[in-house]
Design a protein around this motif. Sequence first.
Motif, PDB file in Angstrom:
ATOM      1  N   ILE A  48       0.549  -1.193  -0.247  1.00 50.38           N
ATOM      2  CA  ILE A  48       0.044  -0.297  -0.414  1.00 50.38           C
ATOM      3  C   ILE A  48       0.607   1.182  -0.208  1.00 50.38           C
ATOM      4  O   ILE A  48       1.894   1.618   1.075  1.00 50.38           O
ATOM      5  N   GLN A  52      -3.006   5.122  -0.474  1.00 46.31           N
ATOM      6  CA  GLN A  52      -3.932   4.442  -0.996  1.00 46.31           C
ATOM      7  C   GLN A  52      -4.486   3.777  -0.037  1.00 46.31           C
ATOM      8  O   GLN A  52      -3.902   3.591   1.835  1.00 46.31           O
ATOM      9  N   VAL A  53      -5.735   2.773  -0.005  1.00 50.27           N
ATOM     10  CA  VAL A  53      -6.129   2.405   0.706  1.00 50.27           C
ATOM     11  C   VAL A  53      -6.851   0.866   0.355  1.00 50.27           C
ATOM     12  O   VAL A  53      -6.638  -0.092  -0.566  1.00 50.27           O
ATOM     13  N   TYR A  64       3.802  -1.160   3.868  1.00 52.26           N
ATOM     14  CA  TYR A  64       3.734   0.174   3.462  1.00 52.26           C
ATOM     15  C   TYR A  64       5.431   0.352   3.137  1.00 52.26           C
ATOM     16  O   TYR A  64       6.068   0.625   4.526  1.00 52.26           O
ATOM     17  N   THR A  72       0.679   5.369   8.941  1.00 50.21           N
ATOM     18  CA  THR A  72      -0.157   4.310   8.101  1.00 50.21           C
ATOM     19  C   THR A  72      -1.220   3.839   9.373  1.00 50.21           C
ATOM     20  O   THR A  72      -1.103   4.266  10.274  1.00 50.21           O
ATOM     21  N   ALA A  85      -4.449   1.526   5.321  1.00 46.95           N
ATOM     22  CA  ALA A  85      -4.401   3.215   4.316  1.00 46.95           C
ATOM     23  C   ALA A  85      -2.523   3.707   4.971  1.00 46.95           C
ATOM     24  O   ALA A  85      -2.788   3.771   5.696  1.00 46.95           O
ATOM     25  N   HIS A  86      -1.739   4.678   3.669  1.00 47.16           N
ATOM     26  CA  HIS A  86      -1.324   5.087   3.547  1.00 47.16           C
ATOM     27  C   HIS A  86      -1.474   6.701   3.174  1.00 47.16           C
ATOM     28  O   HIS A  86      -0.968   7.246   2.301  1.00 47.16           O
ATOM     29  N   ALA A  87      -1.622   7.540   4.732  1.00 47.86           N
ATOM     30  CA  ALA A  87      -1.432   8.539   4.680  1.00 47.86           C
ATOM     31  C   ALA A  87      -0.624   9.545   4.568  1.00 47.86           C
ATOM     32  O   ALA A  87      -0.090   9.512   5.122  1.00 47.86           O
ATOM     33  N   GLU A  95      -4.544   9.807  -5.483  1.00 45.10           N
ATOM     34  CA  GLU A  95      -5.450   8.959  -4.658  1.00 45.10           C
ATOM     35  C   GLU A  95      -5.744   9.407  -3.796  1.00 45.10           C
ATOM     36  O   GLU A  95      -6.194  10.636  -3.996  1.00 45.10           O
ATOM     37  N   TYR A  96      -5.884   9.313  -2.551  1.00 43.34           N
ATOM     38  CA  TYR A  96      -7.112  10.269  -1.145  1.00 43.34           C
ATOM     39  C   TYR A  96      -5.856  10.939  -1.120  1.00 43.34           C
ATOM     40  O   TYR A  96      -4.607  10.722  -0.392  1.00 43.34           O
ATOM     41  N   ILE A 101      -8.645   9.922   3.623  1.00 46.62           N
ATOM     42  CA  ILE A 101      -8.139   8.505   3.482  1.00 46.62           C
ATOM     43  C   ILE A 101      -9.249   7.571   4.680  1.00 46.62           C
ATOM     44  O   ILE A 101      -9.440   5.973   4.237  1.00 46.62           O
ATOM     45  N   VAL A 105     -11.550   4.397   4.080  1.00 43.54           N
ATOM     46  CA  VAL A 105     -10.800   3.349   4.904  1.00 43.54           C
ATOM     47  C   VAL A 105     -12.758   2.683   6.210  1.00 43.54           C
ATOM     48  O   VAL A 105     -12.965   1.361   5.818  1.00 43.54           O
TER      49      VAL A 105
END
Length: 183
Positions: A48, A52-53, A64, A72, A85-87, A95-96, A101, A105
């Motif tokens: 991820i 992305q989620v 990650y 994360t 989720a990788h914020a 991507e978000y 994000i 999720v």
Amino acid sequence: MTGTRNGAIAVLAAVLALQAGVAAAAPAQAAPAAASAPAAAPATALRITEGQVGEVGPGGTLVYPAVTSCLTITVRLADGGKIGAHASLFQVPGEYRSDRILGAVGQRIGTRAVRAMEVRGAVGAWHPGYFTRAIESYPDGAQIPVPTAPDPDGLARAVADGLGQPRAKVTVQDLPDGDQTVE
């Protein structure tokens, strides 16, 4: 637009400087964007990247890569599956962004029971408000909040509130600068 971009770059520089200072003082402990393509629940391993989620089934592993200024979020479901989720501090095109994000999720969680939630990454670089208003959403000249110190409790509350879960289910760990693997 240039003013917002320059302001955002200045915010990032300040956040990264703060993070570097915090890292030196205390070592790390042992979009609207298009949705990332959903991963099949029975996947055994899933990578991820920023913004992305994704999801793996029971026994699966989330990876990650290159967590530097990111956070994360790993949601451990009661059935043994994981949603990750990788914020990113700044939106990766397609991507978000950070203020979308948690909604993605939450959609993945749906009505399934959540056992625990783990937030890991550059804790000192993140203001809890970035989950409700992304840095790039501020207009030119607006004051963008910058963390003055790590706020793990504030981040835990923001994630719990954003996912409609009790605060007690969230743990936060400062783990910047590297790949993260969650089994």
